[in-house]
Structure formats: C-alpha cells, structure tokens
Design a protein around this motif. Structure first.
Motif, mmCIF file in Angstrom:
data_model
loop_
_atom_site.group_PDB
_atom_site.id
_atom_site.type_symbol
_atom_site.label_atom_id
_atom_site.label_comp_id
_atom_site.label_asym_id
_atom_site.label_seq_id
_atom_site.Cartn_x
_atom_site.Cartn_y
_atom_site.Cartn_z
ATOM 1 N N GLY A 42 0.817 -1.206 0.000
ATOM 2 C CA GLY A 42 0.000 0.000 0.000
ATOM 3 C C GLY A 42 0.850 1.255 0.000
ATOM 4 N N ASP A 43 1.933 1.236 0.764
ATOM 5 C CA ASP A 43 2.837 2.384 0.825
ATOM 6 C C ASP A 43 3.478 2.625 -0.541
ATOM 7 O OD1 ASP A 43 4.232 4.410 2.455
ATOM 8 O OD2 ASP A 43 6.019 3.209 2.073
ATOM 9 N N ARG A 44 3.916 1.566 -1.178
ATOM 10 C CA ARG A 44 4.548 1.684 -2.502
ATOM 11 C C ARG A 44 3.570 2.253 -3.527
ATOM 12 N NH1 ARG A 44 8.782 -1.118 -4.959
ATOM 13 N NH2 ARG A 44 8.683 -1.145 -7.239
ATOM 14 N N LEU A 45 2.377 1.648 -3.601
ATOM 15 C CA LEU A 45 1.395 2.085 -4.594
ATOM 16 C C LEU A 45 0.959 3.529 -4.354
ATOM 17 C CD1 LEU A 45 -0.832 -1.129 -4.758
ATOM 18 C CD2 LEU A 45 0.769 -0.325 -6.504
ATOM 19 N N SER A 46 0.790 3.896 -3.095
ATOM 20 C CA SER A 46 0.313 5.247 -2.793
ATOM 21 C C SER A 46 1.364 6.308 -3.102
ATOM 22 C CB SER A 46 -0.128 5.339 -1.329
ATOM 23 O OG SER A 46 0.940 5.033 -0.450
ATOM 24 N N LYS A 47 2.614 6.023 -2.824
ATOM 25 C CA LYS A 47 3.668 6.999 -3.138
ATOM 26 C C LYS A 47 3.813 7.161 -4.654
ATOM 27 C CE LYS A 47 6.324 6.525 1.125
ATOM 28 N NZ LYS A 47 7.399 5.816 1.823
ATOM 29 N N LEU A 48 3.771 6.060 -5.375
ATOM 30 C CA LEU A 48 3.833 6.147 -6.834
ATOM 31 C C LEU A 48 2.621 6.912 -7.375
ATOM 32 C CD1 LEU A 48 5.054 2.532 -7.731
ATOM 33 C CD2 LEU A 48 6.368 4.661 -7.941
ATOM 34 N N ARG A 49 1.445 6.671 -6.785
ATOM 35 C CA ARG A 49 0.244 7.378 -7.224
ATOM 36 C C ARG A 49 0.379 8.884 -6.989
ATOM 37 N NH1 ARG A 49 -3.456 6.016 -10.808
ATOM 38 N NH2 ARG A 49 -2.901 8.094 -11.569
ATOM 39 N N GLU A 109 -11.453 10.273 -5.905
ATOM 40 C CA GLU A 109 -11.624 10.565 -4.498
ATOM 41 C C GLU A 109 -12.409 11.856 -4.338
ATOM 42 O OE1 GLU A 109 -7.754 10.729 -2.836
ATOM 43 O OE2 GLU A 109 -7.350 8.611 -3.130
ATOM 44 N N ASP A 110 -13.355 11.838 -3.429
ATOM 45 C CA ASP A 110 -14.091 13.053 -3.141
ATOM 46 C C ASP A 110 -14.141 13.325 -1.641
ATOM 47 O OD1 ASP A 110 -17.410 11.646 -3.743
ATOM 48 O OD2 ASP A 110 -15.767 11.002 -2.458
ATOM 49 N N LYS A 126 -1.344 -7.275 -12.503
ATOM 50 C CA LYS A 126 -2.627 -6.754 -12.980
ATOM 51 C C LYS A 126 -3.492 -6.291 -11.807
ATOM 52 C CE LYS A 126 -6.700 -7.988 -15.735
ATOM 53 N NZ LYS A 126 -7.356 -9.065 -16.533
ATOM 54 N N ALA A 127 -3.532 -7.097 -10.743
ATOM 55 C CA ALA A 127 -4.334 -6.734 -9.567
ATOM 56 C C ALA A 127 -3.795 -5.471 -8.907
ATOM 57 C CB ALA A 127 -4.347 -7.887 -8.570
ATOM 58 N N GLU A 128 -2.483 -5.353 -8.836
ATOM 59 C CA GLU A 128 -1.877 -4.162 -8.231
ATOM 60 C C GLU A 128 -2.127 -2.925 -9.080
ATOM 61 O OE1 GLU A 128 1.656 -6.783 -6.098
ATOM 62 O OE2 GLU A 128 2.111 -5.564 -7.870
ATOM 63 N N LEU A 129 -2.108 -3.086 -10.393
ATOM 64 C CA LEU A 129 -2.421 -1.962 -11.279
ATOM 65 C C LEU A 129 -3.866 -1.503 -11.097
ATOM 66 C CD1 LEU A 129 -0.578 -3.032 -14.559
ATOM 67 C CD2 LEU A 129 -0.045 -1.050 -13.126
ATOM 68 N N PHE A 143 -3.841 0.536 -8.044
ATOM 69 C CA PHE A 143 -3.175 1.795 -8.375
ATOM 70 C C PHE A 143 -4.142 2.755 -9.067
ATOM 71 C CE2 PHE A 143 -0.679 4.341 -11.415
ATOM 72 C CZ PHE A 143 0.216 4.954 -10.553
ATOM 73 N N ASP A 144 -4.938 2.230 -9.984
ATOM 74 C CA ASP A 144 -5.915 3.073 -10.690
ATOM 75 C C ASP A 144 -6.981 3.610 -9.735
ATOM 76 O OD1 ASP A 144 -4.604 2.720 -13.093
ATOM 77 O OD2 ASP A 144 -5.914 1.102 -13.788
#
Length: 304
Positions: free
Chosen positions: A259-266, A301-302, A287-290, A293-294
């Motif tokens: 989660g930390d990796r995906l969120s920083k990249l995002r 987000e709202d 594929k699941a991680e992508l 990520f999307d």
C-alpha cells in the motif's frame, strides 16, 4: 536492458525530495546528522515525539474497540459518536453523498445517526471514522515546510490506507487493521519534517540518499511508538514496524508495504512527477496491483 522494479529506497528518495520541493543546495553531513540524532532521540522517547502532533480525540480508543467488534451495534456506536460533534457531522456528510444514494437507492437525505450507520455499513463506518479521527494529526500550524508537507503526507496516508485495505484479503491479512496501519504509518514522518523545518539552514537542504533512508527508518520507529501510546492494536503496530523488512514481514506488514509503494507512486503520478505509464511506476506491478493503483487516482476521491 530490462528495467528492474524500483526499490522502496529509490521511491522514498524521489518522494521525499518532491515533498520538500528540495532545490539543489545540499546540507552538510554534520547538519544532517544533527537532525537524525534528534529524530532518533524522539523515537526512543515517544511521549516527546507524540507531543509534536495534535492528540487524537479522547473518544477514539473507545470507538476503535467498538469498531473492532464484529457484532458492532449501530445503537451503541451512535451513542458513542454523540460525544463528538465533528465526527457526527462527518458521518452525516458521508452518508448523504450522492454515490451512496445511487448505489443503494437510499432516500435523498439521511437525518438520523442510526440510519447513516446502517447505510454506510460496518466497514464503511470503520474506515470513515478512522480517516476522520486521524486527520487532525497532520493539521498543524508550523513553519513553511511543515505547512506544505503535512497535507501531502496525509493525502498519501489516505491512499496508503485504502490500498493496504484493498490488497489485504489476497494476502490473508485483516483489511481493517491494514487500513489503520496505512493511516498511522507516516505520523513519524510528519514529526521528522517538523524537525527538519526547525533545524535545517535556509540555504541548504538535507537530502542525501543516506539521510533520506535514515529519516524513513527512524520515522517508522516513531510511528510505532506513537501508535502504541494511542492504544492501537498490536497487529497494527507490528505491521508498521515490519513493513520495511525485506522477506521477513507477516501478511499484515506486506499489505502495508505494498500500500505504501502504490500510494507513493500514485502521488508522484497525480502531481506530474511521472507520467502514469512511466516504467519507473509500472515495472513489477501485477494486474491486480495496477487495478488498485488506478483506484487511488485523485479523480476517484471526493473525501479531500
């Protein structure tokens, strides 16, 4: 040559320099060491470190115990929430979002707490209350660097929590504990930036690779200590502490680390540091991680 997935050290270094909007001027090794020494001291004296972030509302430990109960009572939760007006307002605000009404064909306006709790469901209530309760942690009035970085760190923490929550089931980890760990994991980093804000010279910024690696390591330790002070579940504090360990982490920590990796990249993509299809971002993601990520994209987000 085939690119290898970016290491977390590489991601952290780019993320740190982006957060701080660091220029090219480099602080001396002595200046960096002084900051690290103070951060290490705070990690060994968590009460002092916790004093640098606003305390969470007193009701939160009680709420967390209720939310951990699989047989959570809407009436009991409603009674507890009544003690904290801002939390009540946030629950109503969330329950009256158009997305819930279209999804569940709910009435146009929810005006009682038990109805809001039923609409959001146990998992929705857990995530909402955790997010709202911890938001003041990074709402600090301080120097310019802290004012810039604290909201960004919080945004990344929200994304980290959501990502960890989404990947946890596949890793046999508890999804709500993963969410809590994601929200809490970077509290120590907020403290670190407060120290940097107070201690760095205006004309030279601490940003060597070795310094950044130590900042993240010590900030993680401090996050664990503060989470323990605030009575977080042991599974959450353990996950934060183990998230940086290669190959020795339990499933909870693995979910947090991903989660930390995906969120920083995002964050780096959403703010224009990288295009979304850059190999630095995409290499090594399944594929699941992508898909996760999307889902972290700002447009989705709202709650900000």
């Amino acid at each position: 040559m085939t690119r290898q997935p970016a290491t977390i050290a590489e991601i952290d270094a780019i993320y740190y320099r982006w957060l701080a909007a660091a220029g090219s001027a480099q602080a001396t090794a002595q200046a960096e060491q002084q900051i690290l020494d103070e951060l290490t001291r705070l990690a060994s004296e968590p009460i002092a470190g916790a004093a640098l972030v606003p305390r969470i509302p007193a009701i939160i430990p009680q709420l967390m115990r209720t939310l951990q109960n699989e047989n959570m009572s809407a009436a009991e939760l409603s009674r507890q929430l009544a003690q904290d007006v801002p939390l009540v307002a946030e629950v109503y605000r969330e329950a009256n979002r158009p997305r819930y009404h279209s999804r569940y064909n709910a009435s146009p306006s929810i005006n009682n707490m038990e109805g809001a709790i039923m609409l959001l469901g146990q998992n929705g209530m857990r995530m909402l209350l955790a997010r709202v309760a911890f938001r003041p942690i990074v709402s600090m009035q301080s120097g310019g660097l802290t004012i810039r970085t604290a909201p960004l760190i919080w945004r990344q923490s929200e994304k980290c929590a959501l990502a960890a929550n989404l990947v946890a089931p596949a890793m046999q980890a508890n999804a709500f504990d993963a969410y809590l760990a994601g929200l809490m994991a970077n509290v120590g980093l907020v403290v670190a930036f407060r120290l940097i804000d107070q201690m760095h010279a205006p004309d030279a910024f601490p940003q060597s690779d070795a310094f950044i690696a130590q900042v993240f390591a010590q900030a993680r330790i401090l996050s664990v200590r503060i989470a323990e002070l605030w009575e977080f579940p042991e599974s959450v504090t353990r996950a934060i502490g183990q998230a940086g360990a290669d190959g020795h982490a339990d499933p909870q920590a693995q979910a947090l680390a991903l989660g930390d990796r995906l969120s920083k990249l995002r964050m780096l993509v959403d703010t224009g540091r990288f295009p979304a299809d850059d190999p630095f971002v995409m290499t090594g993601l399944s594929k699941a991680e992508l898909q996760v990520f999307d889902k972290l994209a700002d447009d989705d987000e709202d709650d900000e």
